[in-house]
Scaffold this motif. Structure first.
Motif, short mmCIF file in Angstrom:
data_model
loop_
_atom_site.label_atom_id
_atom_site.label_comp_id
_atom_site.label_asym_id
_atom_site.label_seq_id
_atom_site.Cartn_x
_atom_site.Cartn_y
_atom_site.Cartn_z
N GLY A 144 17.61 60.18 33.78
CA GLY A 144 18.36 60.07 32.62
C GLY A 144 17.20 58.97 31.85
N LYS A 145 18.12 58.15 31.61
CA LYS A 145 16.87 57.38 30.40
C LYS A 145 15.92 56.15 30.74
CE LYS A 145 20.02 58.49 26.09
NZ LYS A 145 20.81 58.10 24.69
N ASN A 146 15.13 56.58 30.19
CA ASN A 146 13.84 55.39 30.37
C ASN A 146 12.83 55.29 29.42
OD1 ASN A 146 13.82 54.73 34.05
ND2 ASN A 146 14.10 57.01 33.76
N VAL A 147 12.56 53.63 29.05
CA VAL A 147 12.19 52.99 28.18
C VAL A 147 11.13 52.49 28.80
CG1 VAL A 147 12.00 51.36 26.76
CG2 VAL A 147 13.77 52.63 25.84
N ILE A 148 9.75 52.81 28.69
CA ILE A 148 8.84 52.63 29.72
C ILE A 148 7.34 51.69 28.28
CG2 ILE A 148 6.06 53.38 30.33
CD1 ILE A 148 8.18 55.85 31.60
N ALA A 149 7.25 50.15 28.77
CA ALA A 149 6.42 49.50 27.91
C ALA A 149 4.78 50.34 28.36
CB ALA A 149 6.48 48.59 27.58
N VAL A 150 3.29 50.18 27.49
CA VAL A 150 2.78 50.74 27.63
C VAL A 150 1.53 49.58 27.35
CG1 VAL A 150 0.75 52.19 27.80
CG2 VAL A 150 3.25 53.23 28.53
N MET A 151 0.60 48.96 28.26
CA MET A 151 -0.50 48.70 27.07
C MET A 151 -1.64 49.07 26.63
SD MET A 151 0.62 45.00 26.65
CE MET A 151 -0.99 44.07 26.91
N GLY A 152 -2.25 48.45 25.66
CA GLY A 152 -3.58 49.38 25.65
C GLY A 152 -5.15 49.13 26.63
N GLY A 153 -5.97 49.65 26.42
CA GLY A 153 -7.07 49.31 26.87
C GLY A 153 -7.62 50.53 27.78
N THR A 154 -8.75 50.20 27.86
CA THR A 154 -9.59 51.42 28.26
C THR A 154 -9.02 51.96 29.42
OG1 THR A 154 -11.46 49.50 29.66
CG2 THR A 154 -12.29 50.84 27.37
N THR A 155 -8.84 51.57 30.64
CA THR A 155 -8.02 51.91 32.17
C THR A 155 -6.71 52.34 31.69
OG1 THR A 155 -9.39 49.47 32.91
CG2 THR A 155 -7.33 50.98 34.37
N MET A 156 -6.23 52.28 30.87
CA MET A 156 -5.15 52.62 30.15
C MET A 156 -4.75 54.12 29.87
SD MET A 156 -2.61 50.78 32.08
CE MET A 156 -1.52 51.66 30.89
N ALA A 157 -6.29 53.89 29.08
CA ALA A 157 -6.24 55.69 28.00
C ALA A 157 -6.59 56.30 29.52
CB ALA A 157 -7.66 55.15 26.75
N LEU A 158 -7.10 56.30 30.27
CA LEU A 158 -7.56 57.34 31.15
C LEU A 158 -6.54 57.14 31.90
CD1 LEU A 158 -11.20 55.72 32.36
CD2 LEU A 158 -10.87 58.09 30.87
#
Length: 342
Positions: A142-156
């Protein structure tokens, strides 16, 4: 499975040792290839004569190939590494490490990949695949809202998400915090957009400057468009974030010499969500930003923290004093061993 390995070691101890050595060689070639035999010898501590015998065997099996630049992994070799990961991780005692680390940090679960992200860049890719697998297991249909932080690791990490994650799910990726102070490609807005693209999902952006005063943020929060996105962010079902080393993060964000001096004086070791922590977990500084606050994490069903490398050990341990119980930490043996030493 662990009991079976103990029995194998009893009847054929050499077999287990040979498996472990060959898997180590194969995995290192995968991480660093093309690579020469002399470099392998220096990095792994094996003699060149021993490596010649073992790499010739791996070549005959079609697991590696030789080029002018050095040895590289083959498609078959990649398949072997992927297929044996679980088995070899158990051989290395990683599963036991995961339990010990989760217990020490007071969180529900911990996943560890072999290696040290400080030295081997492909370790982050392995962590990214684990993040994708964890989301598949933890997110409801079903529906899911996913919050995401930035940064070099997160970009990879974003590059490792797959369309399969969105099967039976309607995913909306949002930036966990406002902030336009970093390079465009590693801003939370860019990372969340990339995750949406990789999974065939939707995303929403939050365009607000970073490092403004509390007074400057007040009028921004009254803007209807910003209010709508902030409400989505703070009501997210899940969050994916990294943990950074305090001084490195402060420098990357271009913080003033005065703030850097204050962080050093306060012995800050880690940063997450704009909060800076000392080794005991005490918050010594906070960047005023719009979006998720630490207290918002307690309401989320799924919290995934990603950080690896022995240099991040103190930062991880410090942040985990604030992490909610339902946190899933994805890290590597470089960080895990340093934390468990304490």
């Amino acid at each position: 499975m662990h009991q079976e390995f103990e029995w194998i070691e009893e009847i054929a101890p050499d077999l287990v040792e040979v498996m472990a050595q060959r898997f180590t060689i194969l995995r290192y070639i995968f991480w660093t290839g093309p690579v020469g035999r002399r470099t392998l010898s220096q990095e792994l501590g094996f003699t060149e004569r021993f490596l010649r015998t073992e790499t010739d065997f791996l070549k005959d099996q079609g697991l590696i190939a030789t080029t002018r630049s050095g040895m590289i992994i083959t498609i078959k070799g990649r398949e072997v590494i992927q297929g044996l990961r679980g088995v070899m991780d158990q051989l290395a005692g990683i599963r036991q490490q995961e339990k010990e680390l989760a217990s020490l940090l007071g969180i529900e679960r911990c996943f560890i990949v072999s290696g040290n992200a400080d030295e081997q860049s492909k370790v982050v890719v392995a962590m990214g695949k684990l993040v994708n697998e964890s989301l598949e297991a933890l997110l409801p249909d079903g529906k899911n809202v996913i919050a995401v932080m930035g940064g070099t690791t997160m970009a990879l990490i974003a590059d490792c998400l797959t369309p399969h994650l969105a099967e039976k799910r309607e995913l909306l990726f949002v930036p966990a915090r406002g902030g336009l102070g970093e390079a465009v490609e590693i801003q939370a807005n860019s990372v969340s957009a990339k995750m949406a693209l990789r999974t065939g999902s939707k995303h929403r952006a939050l365009y607000v400057p970073e490092q403004l005063s509390e007074e400057a943020y007040a009028p921004l929060l009254k803007e209807p468009s910003i209010q709508k996105v902030v409400k989505l962010i703070r009501g997210s079902d899940a969050v994916i974030h990294s943990v950074g080393s305090a001084i490195s993060m402060a420098k990357r964000r271009g913080m003033s010499p005065e703030v850097l001096a204050m962080l050093r004086k306060a012995h800050a070791v880690g940063e997450a969500f704009g909060y800076f922590f000392d080794e005991s977990g005490k918050i010594v500084y906070k960047i005023p930003r719009i979006g998720l606050q630490l207290e918002d994490l307690t309401k989320m069903e799924c919290v995934i923290a990603v950080a690896g490398g022995s240099s991040k050990a103190k930062a991880i341990a410090a942040y985990m004093k604030h992490a909610p119980r339902q946190t899933c930490l994805v890290t590597d043996t470089g960080a895990a061993k340093m934390i468990l030493k304490k």
